[in-house]
Design an enzyme around this catalytic site. Structure first.
Site, short mmCIF file in Angstrom:
data_model
loop_
_atom_site.label_atom_id
_atom_site.label_comp_id
_atom_site.label_asym_id
_atom_site.label_seq_id
_atom_site.Cartn_x
_atom_site.Cartn_y
_atom_site.Cartn_z
N ASP A 98 0.96 -0.92 -0.23
CA ASP A 98 -0.37 0.06 -0.45
C ASP A 98 1.08 2.05 0.07
OD1 ASP A 98 1.12 -0.13 2.92
OD2 ASP A 98 -0.32 -0.82 3.52
N CYS A 310 -12.96 -29.36 7.62
CA CYS A 310 -11.66 -28.43 7.55
C CYS A 310 -10.07 -29.01 7.53
CB CYS A 310 -10.94 -27.32 8.20
SG CYS A 310 -9.80 -26.44 7.94
N HIS A 341 -5.77 -21.97 10.62
CA HIS A 341 -7.24 -22.08 10.02
C HIS A 341 -7.97 -20.98 9.44
CE1 HIS A 341 -11.24 -23.22 10.59
NE2 HIS A 341 -11.53 -21.98 10.94
#
Length: 381
Positions: A98, A310, A341
């Site tokens: 940025d 997952c 996760h």
């Protein structure tokens, strides 16, 4: 957009559309970025709690680095002497940096905004610094990022129309100066940033100015700054289509999973947010059933995984009871596992959207996404 010699090195291709949603690929010398893409945020040359190899294992094609933080510590010149940001942080894939403008406005101490740029005091040690379109481009050149962002100003919302209008026009003048200072850098891309608050006519004026200058990609700035999701989506109902169809569109600083799904539905190709890693460090997990707070006592005796579908290490190798324990005990591994996760979930979400768009099944994906979230977390044992 004017022809460029480096288009063979950096290019964007839309591969499929489903309504306004689209999937494609940004080609860079350091690798291909599959879109829609979520960019994990590596504020200080690291995604907090993660090894670079682990970030890649989650499916990330690109990271975001913060020019403001890196120019203050350890310094862009030092990073350049040490071989550039990629080598410095051991990440050989694309990096977007940025411009530093948002952090100057939100983090810096005393600051003075003029046509020339912004003079400010560091939030670290109070030292005085100047950021302008020219110095921002130079800092990002020293960092060696693959995608460089124009220097702009972003007022917080709500703000009155006159303030938004003045800020947008200043940002467009800075966009031209950023383009001039960026120069010709084969293999690197420069993105312009659309501003204009929630005002459709000001957004169109901004887009017209950016199109006239010509950029490799276009960001939608000035959203997710306090206006709320409904207002943000209202703006995204028109803002992406004001930008060139053949260039990537990047929505800055977004967001929660439902924000991301709504943005992709409206034609956005790229997003970034600190939320997955920040949430992970505070015991919050994002799952297909919504947000789960591992601090809650209900998890203390639960041997089940966080999400049985997952495949991340936290879900594959550890129970909810263990994640609850290490979070309550303040152990470092808690933030590491939950960040992994969360980033895995975000990248899985992006992959599912890419596949759905390619199959012409985005509406079905969206219905399933919200239906699973409506079910809520699994019942307590």
């Amino acid at each position: 957009m004017p022809a460029r010699d480096d288009m063979a090195l950096t290019d964007f291709q839309v591969l499929a559309r489903d309504g306004r949603a689209r999937t494609g690929a940004i080609t860079t010398p350091r690798g291909t970025i599959r879109t829609p893409a979520f960019m994990p945020v590596g504020t200080a040359a690291t995604v907090k709690g993660m090894m670079p190899e682990s970030v890649r294992d989650t499916g990330a094609d690109i990271l975001l680095g913060n020019t403001y933080h890196l120019m203050l510590r350890p310094g862009a010149e030092r990073i350049d002497r040490l071989g550039g940001l990629h080598r410095f942080m051991n990440w050989d894939r694309p990096i977007l940096t940025d411009s530093g403008g948002f952090q100057v406005m939100s983090l810096a101490g005393l600051r003075k905004l003029t046509e020339a740029g912004v003079t400010f005091k560091s939030h670290i040690d109070g030292s005085k610094h100047v950021l302008s379109p020219e110095t921002s481009m130079e800092n990002q050149r020293l960092l060696g990022s693959d995608i460089v962002m124009c220097f702009d100003e972003c007022p917080a919302l709500p703000a009155d129309r006159a303030r938004i209008e003045d800020s947008m026009r200043l940002s467009m003048r800075w966009a031209q100066r950023s383009r001039d200072a960026f120069g010709d850098r084969p293999g690197h891309m420069l993105f312009g940033i659309q501003q204009g608050g929630l005002e459709q006519d000001l957004r169109e004026e901004s887009a017209e100015a950016l199109r006239a200058i010509g950029f490799d990609g276009y960001a939608i700035g000035g959203l997710a700054v306090g206006e709320g999701q409904e207002a943000m989506f209202g703006c995204l109902d028109f803002a992406p289509d004001q930008l060139p169809q053949d260039r990537p569109r990047y929505l800055m600083g977004v967001g929660k999973p439902d924000d991301i799904v709504g943005a992709v539905k409206r034609g956005v190709d790229m997003m970034d947010c600190v939320l997955p890693s920040r949430s992970g460090r505070t015991g919050q997990a994002w799952t297909r059933r919504g947000q789960v707070n591992l601090k809650n006592a209900r998890h203390a005796d639960d041997p089940r995984p966080l999400d049985e579908d997952c495949t991340c290490p936290a879900c594959r190798n550890y129970s909810r009871a263990y994640l609850h324990h290490v979070q309550r005990a303040g152990e470092m591994i808690a933030g590491m596992l939950l960040t992994w996760h969360n980033l895995h979930y975000y990248q899985q979400l992006m992959n599912e959207m890419r596949e759905a768009i390619a199959a012409g099944a985005f509406a079905a994906f969206e219905n399933r996404f919200f239906a699973e979230r409506a079910e809520g977390d699994i019942e307590r044992r």
